[in-house]
Design an enzyme around this catalytic site. Structure first.
Site, mmCIF file in Angstrom:
data_model
loop_
_atom_site.group_PDB
_atom_site.id
_atom_site.type_symbol
_atom_site.label_atom_id
_atom_site.label_comp_id
_atom_site.label_asym_id
_atom_site.label_seq_id
_atom_site.Cartn_x
_atom_site.Cartn_y
_atom_site.Cartn_z
ATOM 1 N N ASP A 249 32.043 38.052 40.879
ATOM 2 C CA ASP A 249 33.256 38.290 40.094
ATOM 3 C C ASP A 249 34.346 37.335 40.548
ATOM 4 O O ASP A 249 34.141 36.522 41.440
ATOM 5 C CB ASP A 249 33.675 39.759 40.144
ATOM 6 C CG ASP A 249 33.799 40.257 41.563
ATOM 7 O OD1 ASP A 249 34.451 39.567 42.362
ATOM 8 O OD2 ASP A 249 33.224 41.314 41.878
ATOM 9 N N LYS A 271 36.003 40.172 36.215
ATOM 10 C CA LYS A 271 36.923 40.891 35.327
ATOM 11 C C LYS A 271 38.324 40.488 35.714
ATOM 12 O O LYS A 271 38.647 40.379 36.872
ATOM 13 C CB LYS A 271 36.787 42.396 35.514
ATOM 14 C CG LYS A 271 35.389 42.896 35.389
ATOM 15 C CD LYS A 271 35.327 44.308 35.908
ATOM 16 C CE LYS A 271 33.917 44.739 36.171
ATOM 17 N NZ LYS A 271 33.306 44.029 37.269
ATOM 18 N N MET A 384 45.165 46.467 44.476
ATOM 19 C CA MET A 384 45.365 46.376 43.019
ATOM 20 C C MET A 384 46.765 46.841 42.601
ATOM 21 O O MET A 384 46.920 47.557 41.609
ATOM 22 C CB MET A 384 44.288 47.196 42.280
ATOM 23 C CG MET A 384 42.917 46.585 42.428
ATOM 24 S SD MET A 384 41.623 47.629 41.758
ATOM 25 C CE MET A 384 41.270 48.722 43.102
#
Ligand code: SAM
Length: 476
Positions: A249, A271, A384
């Site tokens: 990723d 993503k 995040m």
């Protein structure tokens, strides 16, 4: 890559070495060991060149070279350290179509003479493309030290089994696995320990066995760390060298992907917020499909697979299909960013506990209890959370956490592009907005953040400090 790495067959071909210096002696030695017919030009060669006189493949000309001497040469080396001789050599090489290399004269070089590690028949050539030859030499010394001398003999020993193995094990992938299992398993161990007879018996056993196991797929969930390739584990690196297909990723940087086996298929399942290349379900379905087709599937994840990496979910789904799974931990962003930003996660005077939290879940920002999390003796690490820094700070203050609580945002931690913004809950939103951080970024909340200045990597100096550390690692 600025240069094409190839190994030239010079057996019986003419190679010219111009000069009688130590460098000339090294060139002569290398060309002779590769079977070339060497012509050396120098009126008064030094001791080291003289040591080769009398070798059947060396012709010494006790004079300076003239243009005609380069006719028919495949390779010419300038090692006289005399600019006039170098210029003549280069012009003559061009005229006669030879490949030229003049020591320390980049403009006169068609090729680079690499640092070499020899374990006949194994040859390892290392170059930095002329950028920093000292790095190549240091690396060569390291490779020399870590490569047992017996590796060359092992290659010779195994070459005797090539035809039988090719006849017995059909299919490139299964055959490659057979070789890898042998070399890295009991056969290689026995041979390198000096027991050639046992190594031979073990190969016979392997050849007599059934090769179904070589065709079974597996899944490896591997942590790639926070970005700096030096923070990979040995095990991760080994598996990256053995995988048939690698699903990665966007947290896995190009420097890390470069270490994957060249022939392995690479699939980007990355993503980005709002820009899904592949959904989680699609990724899991692909992993299962590839493993069922007999592939060794490496799911390479940023940081650690089991820390906000969906490793648990993938493990569950894959195991439910009866596919063997191996999990390899990686350095999580909290540990990597803390170290490279100079912020310890625990400290006896500041924090006796650490909490790892994610800023948002499936349905947006999570309603954390910030008073419980950001208490005086605990560090909170928020994954995040870059897009929500101001909201998180506001929520924490609204719940009663003091506005002067220290907070840091580490952007692209451990990478050469690392940036660190330090502030308090009261001012961090504005500071982060001004800094225009790109992410990935990690938020650290707690008084440990005040340690950063004490460790001498504060503010504008952080990039310089990181660069210095990288240079030190590379031996510069
Ligand atoms: C999906 S989570 C993956 C975490 C990962 N499994 C780990 O153990 O580090 C992605 C978040 O990790 C953090 N992260 C990962 N690499 C980072 C880095 N090099 N610098 C700063 N934060 C990073 C950021 O908060 C990013 O939004």
């Amino acid at each position: 890559m600025d240069y094409l790495p190839i190994f030239l067959d010079v057996r019986g071909k003419k190679v010219v070495v111009d000069g009688g210096t130590t460098v000339a002696a090294r060139r002569i030695e290398r060309a002779l060991s590769a079977g070339a017919l060497v012509h050396c030009f120098d009126p008064e060669p030094g001791e080291e060149v003289r040591a080769f006189l009398g070798h059947e493949n060396l012709v010494h000309h006790e004079r300076l070279a003239v243009e005609a001497d380069f006719e028919g040469a495949l390779v010419v080396w300038g090692a006289s350290e005399e600019p006039k001789r170098d210029a003549l050599l280069h012009a003559a090489a061009k005229k006669h179509g030879a490949l030229a290399n003049v020591a320390d004269e980049k403009d006169y070089c068609d090729f680079i003479t690499p640092s070499v590690v020899e374990r006949e028949p194994l040859t390892i050539a290392i170059t930095t493309g002329g950028a920093a030859p000292v790095v190549a030499r240091i690396l060569r010394a390291r490779v020399e030290a870590m490569l047992p001398a017996a590796y060359g003999r092992l290659a010779n020993f195994l070459s005797g089994y090539r035809d039988r193995i090719a006849g017995k094990i059909k299919g490139g992938t299964a055959r490659r696995r057979f070789w890898e299992n042998m070399i890295e398993g009991a056969v290689g161990d026995a041979f390198l320990a000096g027991d050639e007879a046992l190594a031979a018996r073990l190969i016979e056993q392997d050849l007599a066995g059934d090769d179904n196991a070589l065709r079974q797929g597996e899944v490896w969930l591997v942590g790639a760390g926070p970005g700096d390739p030096d923070l990979l584990t040995f095990k991760a690196l080994r598996m990256m060298q053995h995988a048939d297909v690698v699903l990665y990723d966007r947290l896995v940087g190009p420097g890390i992907l470069d270490l994957v086996r060249r022939d392995a298929e690479r699939i980007n399942v990355g993503k980005q917020a709002g820009n899904h290349v592949m959904t989680q379900d699609e990724t899991t379905a692909l992993i299962i499909k590839l493993a069922k087709a007999g592939k060794r599937v490496l799911r390479l994840k940023g940081g650690d697979p089991f820390i906000f990496g969906r490793g648990g979910e993938e493990l569950e789904d894959v195991a439910a299909h009866g596919i063997p799974v191996i999990v390899v931990p990686g350095i999580t962003a909290a540990a990597g960013c803390g170290a490279s930003a100079g912020i310890p996660l625990t400290h006896r005077d500041h924090a006796q506990a650490v909490a790892f939290v994610t800023a948002h879940g499936k349905d947006g920002l999570l309603p954390h209890d910030w008073v419980r999390l950001a208490r005086h003796d605990q560090t909170v690490v928020v994954y995040m959370g870059l897009r929500f820094v101001a909201e998180i700070a506001a929520a924490a203050m609204a719940q009663g956490v003091p506005g002067e609580m220290p907070i840091a945002v580490v952007d692209n931690g451990t990478r050469t592009t690392q940036r660190v913004v330090v502030g308090t809950l009261a001012d961090i939103g504005e500071k982060v907005r001004t800094a225009k951080l790109k992410g990935p970024a990690l938020i650290l909340i707690g008084t440990v953040v005040t340690m950063r200045g004490l460790l001498g990597v504060e503010g504008a100096t952080v990039e310089a400090a990181h660069e210095m550390e990288l240079m030190a690692r590379e031996g510069l």
